[in-house]
Design a protein around this motif. Sequence first.
Motif, short mmCIF file in Angstrom:
data_model
loop_
_atom_site.label_atom_id
_atom_site.label_comp_id
_atom_site.label_asym_id
_atom_site.label_seq_id
_atom_site.Cartn_x
_atom_site.Cartn_y
_atom_site.Cartn_z
N TYR A 137 0.83 -1.20 0.00
CA TYR A 137 0.00 0.00 0.00
C TYR A 137 0.87 1.25 0.00
O TYR A 137 1.91 1.31 0.67
N THR A 138 0.44 2.26 -0.76
CA THR A 138 1.07 3.57 -0.71
C THR A 138 -0.02 4.62 -0.49
O THR A 138 -1.18 4.39 -0.84
N GLN A 139 0.36 5.75 0.07
CA GLN A 139 -0.61 6.83 0.31
C GLN A 139 0.01 8.16 -0.07
O GLN A 139 1.17 8.43 0.20
N GLY A 159 -4.10 6.93 -2.87
CA GLY A 159 -2.84 6.22 -3.07
C GLY A 159 -3.05 5.02 -3.97
O GLY A 159 -3.99 4.98 -4.77
N LYS A 160 -2.17 4.03 -3.84
CA LYS A 160 -2.24 2.85 -4.69
C LYS A 160 -2.14 1.59 -3.85
O LYS A 160 -1.52 1.57 -2.78
N GLU A 185 -2.07 -2.94 -10.00
CA GLU A 185 -2.11 -1.76 -9.15
C GLU A 185 -3.50 -1.15 -9.21
O GLU A 185 -4.10 -1.06 -10.29
N PHE A 186 -4.01 -0.73 -8.07
CA PHE A 186 -5.33 -0.13 -7.98
C PHE A 186 -5.21 1.24 -7.31
O PHE A 186 -4.50 1.38 -6.31
N TYR A 187 -5.92 2.23 -7.85
CA TYR A 187 -5.98 3.54 -7.21
C TYR A 187 -7.05 3.50 -6.13
O TYR A 187 -8.14 2.96 -6.33
N TRP A 188 -6.76 4.06 -4.95
CA TRP A 188 -7.75 4.13 -3.87
C TRP A 188 -7.82 5.55 -3.33
O TRP A 188 -6.89 6.35 -3.48
#
Length: 372
Positions: free
Chosen positions: A288-290, A295-296, A307-310
């Motif tokens: 997870y990134t923010q 993030g992704k 990869e998913f954008y959130w």
Amino acid sequence: MKTVRLKITQHCHIFQKGNILEVEDVVVHDAANDDISGYSVPDIGNGLPGILPLKSVKIVVDNDDASESYFGKCLLTKLSNFYEQDSESTAATPNAGDLLPQHIRVIHYPDCQQLMFHMPRYAYDAGAYRLINNVTGELIENVRVRDHLSGGTQVLLNTLPYKPGFYTIEAVWPDGWTHQIRFIKFIEGYPEASYENPPRNVELAIKNQECHLMPAPIETIQEKKTVNQIKKPKPYPSYVHPPGNVTVIQNEKEYRTFDSNGVEIENGIDMKSFKKDLALKFGPVAEYTQDGRGGKIYYAENDLSMEFYWEFGGGNAVVVIDIPEEKYWEAQTKTPLAERYGFLSRMAERVIQDKAPGCHFQMYSNSISILR
């Protein structure tokens, strides 16, 4: 003009259940369908009028208390450039130029809200600036463009004092050339992130993007080369692979690499079996990134990684995750559509396990909402 406040009881046009709208207190009939009666609404999210069917609304009887600030989002719905009807100008190409979608922004923070746009040229000598209530026709503001200028071209508006409703902004040049912006001010909390298949401008507003009227990018899928198109024989027995770009051919049957001359690089390992062994040993991988409010998510299992954008949601939605639609799934992932739901469900369950224990998820056509 007498108005009435309506609460949406069934999702209609872009208006979600629970939203409250103020419209003209007159029941009308749909000209295209006599069986539909309801309240006329001046903007259904694309700058055009429509009808809220009686079965989709109920009248709100509580008072609409006045306030100095209204914190609901503004949604841009339509941009037009035209000459006013009483204008004497017949120029085929107006001197001022067009106001473009990328020049209009809505900036929304919890305690600050602005609508800004850039006139196409220096605007101190521009003409009238008008703000109109689209329900009542009331001319709320009629001043000069320069009264709202911040610099030479930027028009900056504080929209917090605007009540929830339907509005039109007109910025007019002396020759009658007019830039018209239509927008809707929602009550606080709308539009919600749980919206399924929202129109482009609504989707961008939910994501707190500033330019709502930008067209969707054209998605291009590059045709991938086959082994037969890439592979070249070794030019001589003692050939050594040069440093540089490497081409990879990967699918459910094989994993092969080729150097910049098209000569195959012997890997010495069955990558498919190796990856499966890793997945069996360690299980799916989630990272997870923010960055700010979004993030992704990187999620991988077996041969498939994505990869998913959130972004953080609103209401009951803790997080909203963008996912590929069914029509793009096979092209983007090279996996059968039948595997889509299972893969995405396992990804969502892993996110809940890692980041949101006790929550559940709801999958829509292009997003997953993690719900309380």
